[in-house]
Design a protein around this motif. Structure first.
Motif, short mmCIF file in Angstrom:
data_model
loop_
_atom_site.label_atom_id
_atom_site.label_comp_id
_atom_site.label_asym_id
_atom_site.label_seq_id
_atom_site.Cartn_x
_atom_site.Cartn_y
_atom_site.Cartn_z
N PRO A 106 0.94 -1.31 -0.03
CA PRO A 106 0.11 -0.04 0.00
C PRO A 106 0.65 1.27 0.07
O PRO A 106 0.25 2.45 -0.47
CB PRO A 106 -0.92 -0.11 1.39
N TRP A 107 2.11 1.19 0.54
CA TRP A 107 2.77 2.33 0.32
C TRP A 107 3.71 2.64 -0.82
O TRP A 107 4.49 3.43 -0.87
CB TRP A 107 3.87 2.21 1.47
N ALA A 108 3.65 1.51 -1.69
CA ALA A 108 4.24 1.64 -2.89
C ALA A 108 4.02 2.63 -3.89
O ALA A 108 4.86 3.15 -4.88
CB ALA A 108 4.38 0.16 -3.52
N THR A 109 2.93 3.03 -3.92
CA THR A 109 2.15 4.01 -4.87
C THR A 109 1.33 4.89 -4.39
O THR A 109 1.09 4.90 -3.10
CB THR A 109 1.18 3.22 -5.78
N CYS A 110 1.15 6.04 -5.16
CA CYS A 110 0.44 7.27 -4.26
C CYS A 110 -1.10 6.93 -4.51
O CYS A 110 -1.53 5.98 -5.34
CB CYS A 110 0.68 8.56 -5.38
N PRO A 111 -1.84 7.59 -3.46
CA PRO A 111 -3.25 7.08 -3.30
C PRO A 111 -3.96 8.04 -4.42
O PRO A 111 -3.38 8.93 -5.31
CB PRO A 111 -3.53 7.46 -1.89
N ARG A 112 -5.26 7.74 -4.44
CA ARG A 112 -6.30 8.45 -5.36
C ARG A 112 -6.39 9.84 -4.85
O ARG A 112 -5.81 10.33 -3.73
CB ARG A 112 -7.43 8.14 -5.06
N PRO A 113 -6.36 11.00 -5.59
CA PRO A 113 -6.79 12.29 -5.51
C PRO A 113 -7.33 12.73 -3.96
O PRO A 113 -8.57 12.08 -4.24
CB PRO A 113 -6.73 13.09 -6.48
N GLY A 114 -7.06 13.27 -3.21
CA GLY A 114 -7.77 13.74 -2.05
C GLY A 114 -7.65 12.94 -0.67
O GLY A 114 -7.93 13.48 0.21
N VAL A 115 -7.02 11.91 -0.89
CA VAL A 115 -6.55 11.02 0.44
C VAL A 115 -5.58 11.69 1.15
O VAL A 115 -5.89 11.94 2.33
CB VAL A 115 -5.98 9.64 0.02
N TYR A 116 -4.63 12.41 0.84
CA TYR A 116 -3.61 13.22 1.51
C TYR A 116 -3.80 14.71 1.18
O TYR A 116 -2.91 15.11 0.35
CB TYR A 116 -2.31 12.64 1.40
N PRO A 117 -4.57 15.51 1.51
CA PRO A 117 -4.79 16.70 0.78
C PRO A 117 -3.60 17.61 0.67
O PRO A 117 -3.37 18.16 -0.20
CB PRO A 117 -5.86 17.41 1.88
N PRO A 118 -2.80 17.75 1.85
CA PRO A 118 -1.58 18.64 1.79
C PRO A 118 -0.71 18.27 0.70
O PRO A 118 0.10 19.28 0.24
CB PRO A 118 -1.05 18.65 3.20
N TYR A 119 -0.62 16.90 0.18
CA TYR A 119 0.58 16.49 -0.36
C TYR A 119 -0.19 16.09 -1.85
O TYR A 119 0.87 15.30 -2.47
CB TYR A 119 1.59 15.84 0.04
N ALA A 120 -1.05 15.88 -1.98
CA ALA A 120 -1.79 15.04 -3.14
C ALA A 120 -1.18 15.28 -4.41
O ALA A 120 -0.66 14.37 -5.21
CB ALA A 120 -3.24 15.42 -3.15
N GLN A 121 -0.88 16.50 -4.82
CA GLN A 121 -0.33 16.96 -5.99
C GLN A 121 1.28 16.79 -6.00
O GLN A 121 1.81 16.91 -7.11
CB GLN A 121 -0.63 18.17 -6.31
N GLN A 122 1.91 16.52 -4.80
CA GLN A 122 3.28 16.49 -4.84
C GLN A 122 4.03 15.01 -4.45
O GLN A 122 4.91 14.88 -3.84
CB GLN A 122 4.03 17.62 -3.60
N CYS A 123 2.87 14.00 -4.57
CA CYS A 123 3.57 12.76 -4.28
C CYS A 123 4.41 11.88 -5.40
O CYS A 123 3.69 12.18 -6.37
CB CYS A 123 2.31 11.93 -3.79
N PHE A 124 5.13 11.04 -5.27
CA PHE A 124 5.68 10.34 -6.23
C PHE A 124 5.87 8.87 -5.56
O PHE A 124 5.89 8.68 -4.51
CB PHE A 124 6.99 10.84 -6.83
N ASP A 125 5.67 8.06 -6.71
CA ASP A 125 5.73 6.49 -6.13
C ASP A 125 6.97 6.21 -5.70
O ASP A 125 7.85 6.31 -6.09
CB ASP A 125 5.27 5.81 -7.45
N SER A 126 6.92 5.38 -4.65
CA SER A 126 8.10 4.69 -4.16
C SER A 126 8.64 3.59 -5.07
O SER A 126 9.87 3.41 -4.87
CB SER A 126 8.13 4.30 -2.73
#
Length: 596
Positions: A106-126
């Motif tokens: 579950p931590w390998a990829t970014c979630p759907r938009p809105g799950v982590y509001p502060p950083y949703a647009q700034q996430c990159f897949d591990s």
């Protein structure tokens, strides 16, 4: 094996990397290695000697100087508090272990938009070698939105902070409270304490059988993670950050303070557990060999974990475009960001490696927690509840520990962990260990300590041990402690200062452990109030009648020791004479004390 399971544990794999990261990597490594050689090894050997010689627990061992019994109680309280947050770290490990059985980590990829509001647009897949948008897969080139930015965070970091911990935003701190415990982590905490109880329920001796697995299995997993970590793009930059010395920070007292406290955590020195476990040894067991082996393995494990973590941080810096020093926020959660980051990049069966790794981390945690809990349950069972069965004493202690640990699985739990770590597991332990080395070396005396070791091992400790015990370790500890207190600043978590109420609560926690020293000294003087002042002072600083070789020692050995002690008592040496005797015991390499 029990000592290895205690010393090679969470202090190496979890605490060492984030302490090194917060103190500049290579700037921390040199002081750490120096402190390990001049303070850590000698203290480890000394604690093993005290426990094996007397076969007494971590509190009773202070019959060697009855006025200092509060040191033992203070260390016992600190170890009890530390084990509560150790188990909270293990609860997070259990959580990760369970979710590792998912079809996709579950931590390998970014979630759907809105799950982590502060950083949703700034996430990159591990799991991706290139930053990926939460809205689609990478096509092999970095798009415009993937440009380096200080706000970009990996999916493993965001998963830990918001999915696992439901953490309080850094800007708010704990000014609005810490929140309520999450049900998932609370359940994992209960499982953790159940595991600890399962190992300790039959007593300390039985836990030694589990130590063979608890001590050896982690190295297999760490080796695999190291190979994967150092082969990632950018890993070399992270490792160089870890090993490249920064001589300009060698005069920074905070780095030396961090090195000393990390040394205590890594080796388990100052918590009473080493004294307790070595008290079960035979009188002539070769603790000199054991001390060298365990401390060397501890150092190797810390360096192994450091290279793995910083190799992964170098890869994160490579992918995010930031420097290694700023790629993630430090703190106790660093291991739960970096290790999963590396696991997500395994090309084959990452779920299998995740299960093995978190099983390893749980194994390390259980090994450390069992030793700390064994110290507590030994005192409870032997002194307070001698008629209660061992399993019942252990169960009661584990239930209380589990209830106290709920505070760490709240949204503000990481703030509480940082606070408790400093005010119970770091600052008080530093003071208690300083008092310990001063009392043993300068009150009980290097000559008496060398006599005890000579009786057990048949040879006198070398100059390195005598010099570090008698001079280097106590003086260094005192200097670092005074300088640290004089330059202390307000405690912070992720750059956010703790509010006044939290700092006040922290000092209360610290006082509970530190005030044991004057309290038990006052109790001793009160019990001996019928003696004259000079007589009670001599009795306070001399070994009591209970301090003698272990019952497992040969009768001839006990007689020889009692004869030497009788001659010492008859001399009634003055303070200056005692100084000269201890100086001679430190530097004279030509004869043993039994030849006197």
């Amino acid at each position: 094996m029990s000592c290895i399971a205690m010393s090679v544990g969470l202090g190496n794999v979890w605490r060492f990397p984030f302490t090194a990261y917060e103190n500049g990597g290579g700037a921390f490594l040199i002081p750490y290695l120096i402190v390990l050689a001049l303070i850590g090894k000698p203290l480890y050997y000394m604690e093993m000697a005290l426990g094996q010689f007397s076969s007494l627990g971590s509190v009773q061992v202070w019959e060697l100087a009855p006025v200092a019994k509060g040191i033992g109680y203070g260390q016992l309280i600190s170890s009890g508090v530390v084990v509560t947050y150790y188990c909270s770290i293990m609860a997070v490990t259990v959580y990760y272990l369970v979710v590792s059985f998912s079809a996709e980590l579950p931590w390998a990829t970014c979630p759907r938009p809105g799950v982590y509001p502060p950083y949703a647009q700034q996430c990159f897949d591990s799991s991706s070698p290139l930053p990926r948008s939460p809205y689609g897969a990478s096509n092999g080139s970095a798009p415009a939105w993937a440009a380096p930015s200080p706000d970009r965070r990996s999916s493993s970091e965001l998963y830990f902070k918001y999915a696992v911990l439901d953490e309080v935003p850094d800007a708010l701190g704990i000014s609005r409270g810490i929140g309520s415990p999450g049900w998932a982590l609370s359940l994992c905490l209960a499982v953790t304490w159940l595991s600890v109880w399962a190992v300790t329920c039959c007593g300390v001796r039985s836990s030694g059988k589990a130590a063979y697995f608890l001590a050896l299995f982690p190295y297999v997993i760490m080796a695999m993670l190291l190979v994967r970590g150092v082969t990632l793009p950018g890993a070399l930059d992270g490792i160089l950050f870890f090993v490249r010395p920064d001589f300009g920070r060698l005069l920074d007292p905070t780095v030396w303070y961090a090195a000393v406290t990390q040394c205590f955590f890594s080796l388990g020195v100052g918590f009473g557990s080493i004294v307790m476990m070595s008290s079960y040894n035979g009188f002539n067991h070769n603790i000199h060999r054991d001390a060298l082996i365990v401390t060397s393995m501890d150092t190797m494990t810390s360096l192994l974990a450091g290279c793995t973590i910083f190799g992964i941080l170098g890869n994160l810096a490579h992918e995010s475009g930031e420097s290694v020093s700023t790629v993630v926020k430090g703190g106790s959660g660093l291991a739960f960001v970096s290790y999963p980051e590396a696991i997500a990049k395994f090309d084959v069966a990452p779920q299998a490696f995740a299960v093995l790794f978190f099983l390893m981390l749980l194994t390390l945690g259980v090994g450390s927690a069992v030793a700390l809990m064994g110290n507590l349950t030994t005192l409870l069972g032997d002194d307070l509840f001698p008629r209660a069965p061992t399993w019942a004493v252990s169960l009661a202690a584990c239930v209380v520990g589990c209830l106290l640990g709920l505070v760490y699985v709240t949204p503000g739990g990481q703030y509480v962990l940082t606070l408790v770590d400093y005010y119970s597991g770091t600052f008080p332990i530093f003071i208690l260990v300083t008092a310990e080395i001063v009392v043993v070396s300068w009150v009980y005396g290097i000559d008496n300590l060398c006599l005890d070791l000579e009786l057990m091992l048949g040879h006198r400790p070398g100059l390195y041990w005598r010099l570090t015990w008698g001079l280097v370790a106590p003086v260094t500890m005192i200097v670092i402690l005074v300088y640290t207190v004089a330059t202390a600043q307000r405690l912070e978590h992720n750059g956010t200062p703790f509010p006044d109420a939290a700092v006040a609560a922290g000092w209360v926690i610290a006082a509970v452990g530190l005030l044991q020293i004057p309290f038990w000294a006052a109790v001793f003087f009160a019990k001996n109030r019928k003696l004259s002042f000079s007589e009670v002072c001599r009795a306070a600083l001399r070994p009591s009648a209970s301090w003698r070789p272990s019952p497992s020692a040969d009768l001839d050995v006990t007689k020889r020791w009692l004869d030497v002690r009788r001659r010492q008592m008859e001399r009634s040496a003055s303070g200056w004479t005692r100084v000269k005797e201890m100086t001679a015991a430190t530097f004279n390499r030509d004869r043993g004390l039994l030849d006197a």
